[in-house]
Design a protein around this motif. Structure first.
Motif, PDB file in Angstrom:
ATOM      1  N   GLY A   1       9.519  -1.798   5.108  1.00  0.00           N
ATOM      2  CA  GLY A   1      10.953  -1.532   4.990  1.00  0.00           C
ATOM      3  C   GLY A   1      11.360  -1.277   3.559  1.00  0.00           C
ATOM      4  N   ALA A   2      10.810  -2.069   2.648  1.00  0.00           N
ATOM      5  CA  ALA A   2      11.134  -1.916   1.229  1.00  0.00           C
ATOM      6  C   ALA A   2      10.606  -0.580   0.701  1.00  0.00           C
ATOM      7  CB  ALA A   2      10.551  -3.072   0.435  1.00  0.00           C
ATOM      8  N   ALA A   3       9.419  -0.186   1.179  1.00  0.00           N
ATOM      9  CA  ALA A   3       8.843   1.087   0.729  1.00  0.00           C
ATOM     10  C   ALA A   3       9.706   2.250   1.201  1.00  0.00           C
ATOM     11  CB  ALA A   3       7.414   1.227   1.255  1.00  0.00           C
ATOM     12  N   VAL A   4      10.132   2.198   2.462  1.00  0.00           N
ATOM     13  CA  VAL A   4      10.981   3.274   2.998  1.00  0.00           C
ATOM     14  C   VAL A   4      12.341   3.263   2.299  1.00  0.00           C
ATOM     15  CG1 VAL A   4      12.178   4.098   5.067  1.00  0.00           C
ATOM     16  CG2 VAL A   4       9.789   3.343   5.230  1.00  0.00           C
ATOM     17  N   ALA A   5      12.893   2.056   2.087  1.00  0.00           N
ATOM     18  CA  ALA A   5      14.209   1.939   1.430  1.00  0.00           C
ATOM     19  C   ALA A   5      14.168   2.554   0.034  1.00  0.00           C
ATOM     20  CB  ALA A   5      14.623   0.476   1.346  1.00  0.00           C
TER      21      ALA A   5
ATOM     22  N   MET B   1       4.065   4.421  11.030  1.00  0.00           N
ATOM     23  CA  MET B   1       3.775   4.593   9.601  1.00  0.00           C
ATOM     24  C   MET B   1       2.589   3.702   9.231  1.00  0.00           C
ATOM     25  SD  MET B   1       4.550   6.350   6.981  1.00  0.00           S
ATOM     26  CE  MET B   1       6.215   7.031   7.072  1.00  0.00           C
ATOM     27  N   SER B   2       1.407   4.113   9.663  1.00  0.00           N
ATOM     28  CA  SER B   2       0.230   3.275   9.415  1.00  0.00           C
ATOM     29  C   SER B   2      -0.256   3.372   7.971  1.00  0.00           C
ATOM     30  CB  SER B   2      -0.897   3.620  10.395  1.00  0.00           C
ATOM     31  OG  SER B   2      -1.000   5.002  10.557  1.00  0.00           O
ATOM     32  N   SER B   3       0.155   4.408   7.261  1.00  0.00           N
ATOM     33  CA  SER B   3      -0.186   4.493   5.837  1.00  0.00           C
ATOM     34  C   SER B   3       1.012   3.998   5.030  1.00  0.00           C
ATOM     35  CB  SER B   3      -0.524   5.946   5.459  1.00  0.00           C
ATOM     36  OG  SER B   3      -0.898   6.009   4.102  1.00  0.00           O
ATOM     37  N   ILE B   4       0.889   2.772   4.516  1.00  0.00           N
ATOM     38  CA  ILE B   4       2.001   2.171   3.764  1.00  0.00           C
ATOM     39  C   ILE B   4       1.971   2.668   2.319  1.00  0.00           C
ATOM     40  CG2 ILE B   4       3.063  -0.002   3.035  1.00  0.00           C
ATOM     41  CD1 ILE B   4       2.987   0.143   6.029  1.00  0.00           C
ATOM     42  N   LYS B   5       0.751   2.825   1.801  1.00  0.00           N
ATOM     43  CA  LYS B   5       0.609   3.334   0.434  1.00  0.00           C
ATOM     44  C   LYS B   5      -0.641   4.185   0.361  1.00  0.00           C
ATOM     45  CE  LYS B   5       0.193   1.969  -4.369  1.00  0.00           C
ATOM     46  NZ  LYS B   5      -0.095   0.886  -5.300  1.00  0.00           N
ATOM     47  N   PRO B   6      -0.533   5.461   0.090  1.00  0.00           N
ATOM     48  CA  PRO B   6       0.738   6.149  -0.140  1.00  0.00           C
ATOM     49  C   PRO B   6       1.542   6.290   1.144  1.00  0.00           C
ATOM     50  CG  PRO B   6      -1.100   7.701  -0.224  1.00  0.00           C
ATOM     51  CD  PRO B   6      -1.690   6.344  -0.082  1.00  0.00           C
ATOM     52  N   LEU B   7       2.848   6.178   1.000  1.00  0.00           N
ATOM     53  CA  LEU B   7       3.758   6.337   2.132  1.00  0.00           C
ATOM     54  C   LEU B   7       3.828   7.825   2.474  1.00  0.00           C
ATOM     55  CD1 LEU B   7       5.837   4.427   3.698  1.00  0.00           C
ATOM     56  CD2 LEU B   7       7.582   5.472   2.247  1.00  0.00           C
ATOM     57  N   ASP B   8       4.013   8.120   3.754  1.00  0.00           N
ATOM     58  CA  ASP B   8       4.166   9.526   4.152  1.00  0.00           C
ATOM     59  C   ASP B   8       5.613   9.955   3.887  1.00  0.00           C
ATOM     60  OD1 ASP B   8       4.195  12.014   5.306  1.00  0.00           O
ATOM     61  OD2 ASP B   8       2.992  11.415   7.044  1.00  0.00           O
ATOM     62  N   ASP B   9       5.872  10.308   2.626  1.00  0.00           N
ATOM     63  CA  ASP B   9       7.237  10.671   2.203  1.00  0.00           C
ATOM     64  C   ASP B   9       7.783  11.836   3.012  1.00  0.00           C
ATOM     65  OD1 ASP B   9       7.099   8.738   0.292  1.00  0.00           O
ATOM     66  OD2 ASP B   9       6.751  10.104  -1.390  1.00  0.00           O
ATOM     67  N   ALA B  10       6.921  12.810   3.284  1.00  0.00           N
ATOM     68  CA  ALA B  10       7.384  14.024   3.984  1.00  0.00           C
ATOM     69  C   ALA B  10       7.878  13.658   5.383  1.00  0.00           C
ATOM     70  CB  ALA B  10       6.246  15.034   4.066  1.00  0.00           C
TER      71      ALA B  10
END
Lengths: 278, 313
Positions: free
Chosen positions: B258-262, B224-233
Motif C-alpha cells: 500500500g505504501a509503495a502504491v501510495a 501486484m506480485s512484484s513489490i520492488k520494482p513496482l509495476d508503475d505502468a
C-alpha cells in the motif's frame, strides 16, 4: 616445515614497514581513519599478501586464487596498502582514501575496488562470509584456501560464535583465520569493556585448531600458515598477540589512535620512526 | 467464490528440486526449519548442495554471501520473521551492499501463521526488504506463481526476497502467464475501481470484485506480485481507467504494498486511495482464517474501501 631464510624474512619486514608508512600518510591525507588497528594488522597482512597467498593482482578474479576477507574492516588502510603494493591498483591512489568519488571507501567495498572479496565494516560478519567461500571451494573441489582477519573487539559479537560452530561442524580445514589480539577497543581495554579471555580455550572448545603466535614476528606468522595447511577436518584460528599502533612509539597501546588520524607533526614523527627520510 | 487451494511452500520445494536437476550452481541454506520451509525436499535430492546452519540466521546470511561471492546461486530460507528481522544488518552489509546473488525465500509470513502467535508472525518483512537498495522483492499470490517466481529469481543476478504463507492459498493466477520481475498482472477487468493486492489478499480482492458486481460496480483486480520494482505502468493504467485505488496486503500498511502504491500515486497521479492490511499492530494466536477476519483482512473490508474511494473520487 619450510625453513625461511633470513633474507626472505627481512624483505617481508621491509615491505611491512612500507605498509606502515602508507597507513600514516593515508590517514593523514584523509584526516580520519583507524591507524591503531591497521598497524597491529600490518605484519599479518604483509605475510599473507606478499608471501603466503596465491593470487594474481593482474587477474583479480582468477578462479583458483586464495581468498582474503578483512573481518575487521576498519583496518582498511593497511589492507589497501597491501593491495596496492601487490599491484591491484596504483600506489598513488592510496592517498584518495575516504575522499568523495574514491574507490578506497572508509571500509572495504567489494564492488568498488579490485581485490576486495567482501564488503566489511559492520563488525562480526566477515568470518561467516569466509566460511561461505570455504564451503563453495569444497563443493567445487578446489584447493584454494580462505584467509580471514578478525579483530578482538568483534569477538564480542554473537555472530562470531555462530560462525565458530559452523566452521567446526562442516570441518572447514581450508580456512585459516587470524585474530588480531591487540587488546584495545574504542572505549578501552577489551577486558574492561567486555572480557574475552580465555580466548584460546574458547576457540579450542568450539572445535578449532588454535595456534598462538607473536603477531609481529614474521617467521611465526609464516610458520602458523604452514601448520594450518597440514591440519585436517578443523579450521584454524591463529591467535596473534599484537600491539595496537605497532611501530610508532606514541601510537603503541594508545587508545586515542584507534580512530584518529595523526596531525602534521605526529605524521612527521611517525614517518621518521618508520625510517623515512623527510 | 470457489477456489482450488494449494501450498506455496510445496511449490517452492518443487522449484528448488527442479533447479537442482538443471543447475549445478544452486545451493540451499536453512536455519533448522527445512521441513516447514520445504527446503528439505531439495536436501533429500541434493544433500551435498544443502547446508543446515542451525538456529543462527545472522551467520546463515553471511555464509550465503560468501557462497554467492564464489559464484553460487544461493537460496536461504526460514520463517519470514526470522529470515529478515533477526539478521537485517547481515543482509544489508553482506548481501545488499555488495549486491550478491542471494535469494531469501521466507515462509510463514503475515498473521496466517496462526497458533504460534505474534512472535512467529510478521507484518514487517516486506518493509524491511524493500527499503534495501539492490533488492528485488516479490510476493506470489498463490502456489503456481511461487513456482514461477522461484525460477525467475534463480535467473536474476542479484539479491531477492520472496514471501510465502503457511496456509494453502487459493489459486488465482493465470496458468498461462509467467512471472516477470517488475510486472504485475490484471486478473479481472473493471471500470469503476481498481483493487491491487498481493499474496493471499489477491483472492480476497477477487471475492470483493464479485460482491461489488452484485451492486453494479465494476472492479478491476490486479495481482501486484512484484513489490520492488513496482509495476508503475500497471498502476498508471489503473489510475487512468478507474481513478480509484484500493490496495490489500497481509502486511502492516506501514511500508508494504500500500505504501509503495501510495508513493507512486502521490508523486505522479494523486487519486483517492485506501490501504487494506494489518493496521500497525501485532497479531495473536488463533486459526489463520479467524485472524484474517479479526484483523480486517477480508473481502468485506476491500468492498468498504472500494465504495469509499469511489465516493471520494
Amino acid at each position: 616445515m619450510v625453513a625461511y631464510p633470513d633474507d626472505v624474512i627481512a624483505e617481508l619486514e621491509r615491505r611491512a614497514n612500507l605498509i606502515r608508512r602508507h597507513v600514516i600518510r593515508m590517514t593523514r591525507a584523509a584526516g580520519s581513519g583507524h591507524p591503531g588497528g591497521s598497524l597491529s594488522s600490518t605484519d599479518i597482512l604483509s605475510a599473507l599478501f606478499f608471501k603466503v597467498m596465491h593470487h594474481r593482482p593482474t587477474d583479480p578474479t582468477w578462479e583458483d586464487r586464495d581468498r582474503f576477507v578483512l573481518s575487521k574492516g576498519h583496518a582498511a588502510p593497511a589492507y589497501y596498502a597491501a593491495l596496492a603494493e601487490s599491484g591491484y591498483f596504483p600506489v598513488e591512489e592510496l592517498l584518495t582514501l575516504r575522499k568523495l568519488g574514491s574507490r578506497l571507501q572508509g571500509h572495504p567495498s567489494r564492488n568498488k575496488l579490485p581485490g576486495i572479496e567482501m564488503s566489511t565494516g559492520s563488525l562480526g560478519q566477515g568470518l561467516s562470509t569466509a566460511l561461505g567461500m570455504a564451503l563453495a571451494a569444497r563443493l567445487d573441489r578446489k584447493a584454494h584456501r580462505i584467509y580471514c582477519l578478525c579483530g578482538d573487539g568483534e569477538q564480542q559479537s554473537g555472530q562470531i560464535w555462530e560462525a565458530a560452530m559452523l566452521g567446526a561442524h562442516y570441518e572447514l580445514d581450508n580456512v585459516t583465520a587470524f585474530l588480531d589480539r591487540n587488546k584495545l577497543q574504542i572505549d578501552g581495554p577489551t577486558e574492561k569493556i567486555m572480557s574475552l579471555e580465555p580466548l584460546t580455550d574458547k576457540w579450542r572448545a568450539f572445535g578449532w585448531n588454535v595456534i598462538e603466535i607473536d603477531g609481529h614476528n614474521m617467521r611465526e606468522i609464516l610458520e602458523a600458515c604452514d601448520k594450518a595447511k597440514e591440519v585436517r577436518n578443523r579450521p584454524t584460528m591463529v591467535l596473534a598477540h599484537t600491539v595496537k599502533g605497532k611501530g610508532v612509539s606514541f601510537m603503541e597501546n594508545a587508545l586515542s589512535f584507534h580512530g584518529k588520524a595523526p596531525n602534521d607533526e605526529e605524521t612527521k614523527k611517525a614517518l621518521r620512526e618508520l625510517g623515512e627520510d623527510i | 467464490m470457489r477456489f482450488q487451494y494449494a501450498s506455496q511452500r510445496k511449490e517452492y520445494g518443487r522449484a528448488l528440486v527442479d533447479l537442482g536437476k538443471s543447475r549445478k550452481d544452486v545451493v540451499v541454506l536453512d536455519a533448522d526449519l527445512s521441513s516447514s520451509t520445504r527446503t528439505a525436499d531439495f536436501a533429500k535430492e541434493f544433500p551435498e548442495h544443502f547446508f543446515n546452519c542451525g538456529i543462527a540466521e545472522q551467520n546463515m546470511m553471511g555464509v550465503a554471501a560468501g557462497m554467492a561471492a564464489s559464484g553460487k546461486v544461493v537460496f536461504a530460507s526460514s520463517f519470514a520473521v526470522f529470515a529478515t528481522g533477526r539478521c537485517w544488518d547481515q543482509i544489508r552489509q553482506s548481501i545488499a551492499y555488495p549486491k550478491l546473488n542471494v535469494k531469501i525465500c521466507a515462509t510463514h509470513a503475515g498473521i496466517t501463521v496462526g497458533g504460534d502467535g505474534a512472535s512467529h508472525q510478521t507484518g514487517e518483512d516486506v518493509a524491511l526488504m524493500r527499503t534495501l537498495p539492490n533488492f528485488t522483492v516479490g510476493v506470489p499470490a498463490d502456489a503456481p506463481e511461487t513456482y514461477k517466481m522461484t525460477r525467475a529469481f534463480a535467473e536474476w543476478n542479484g539479491p531477492c526476497y520472496m514471501r510465502m504463507g503457511r496456509l494453502d492459498f487459493p489459486t488465482v493466477s493465470d496458468p498461462d502467464e509467467g512471472f516477470k520481475i517488475g510486472r504485475g498482472s490484471v486478473l479481472r477487468n473493471g471500470e469503476d475501481v481498481s483493487l491491487i493486492g498481493c499474496g493471499i489478499m489477491v483472492s480476497r480482492c477477487l471475492e470483493a470484485a464479485e460482491a461489488l458486481e452484485r451492486r453494479n460496480i465494476s472492479a478491476q483486480v490486479i495481482n501486484m506480485s512484484s513489490i520492488k520494482p513496482l509495476d508503475d505502468a500497471l498502476v498508471a493504467g489503473a489510475v487512468k481507467r478507474t481513478g480509484a485505488i484500493v490496495t490489500a496486503e497481509e502486511h502492516n500498511v506501514v511500508s508494504g504494498l500500500g505504501a509503495a502504491v501510495a508513493t507512486y500515486l502521490v508523486e505522479h497521479d494523486p487519486v483517492p486511495m485506501r490501504r487494506v492490511g494489518i493496521m500497525d499492530t501485532f497479531g495473536e494466536s488463533g486459526e489463520g482464517e479467524e485472524l484474517m477476519r479479526k484483523y480486517g483482512l477480508t473481502a468485506e473490508k476491500v468492498v468498504e474501501a472500494a465504495e469509499e474511494v469511489m465516493r471520494r473520487r
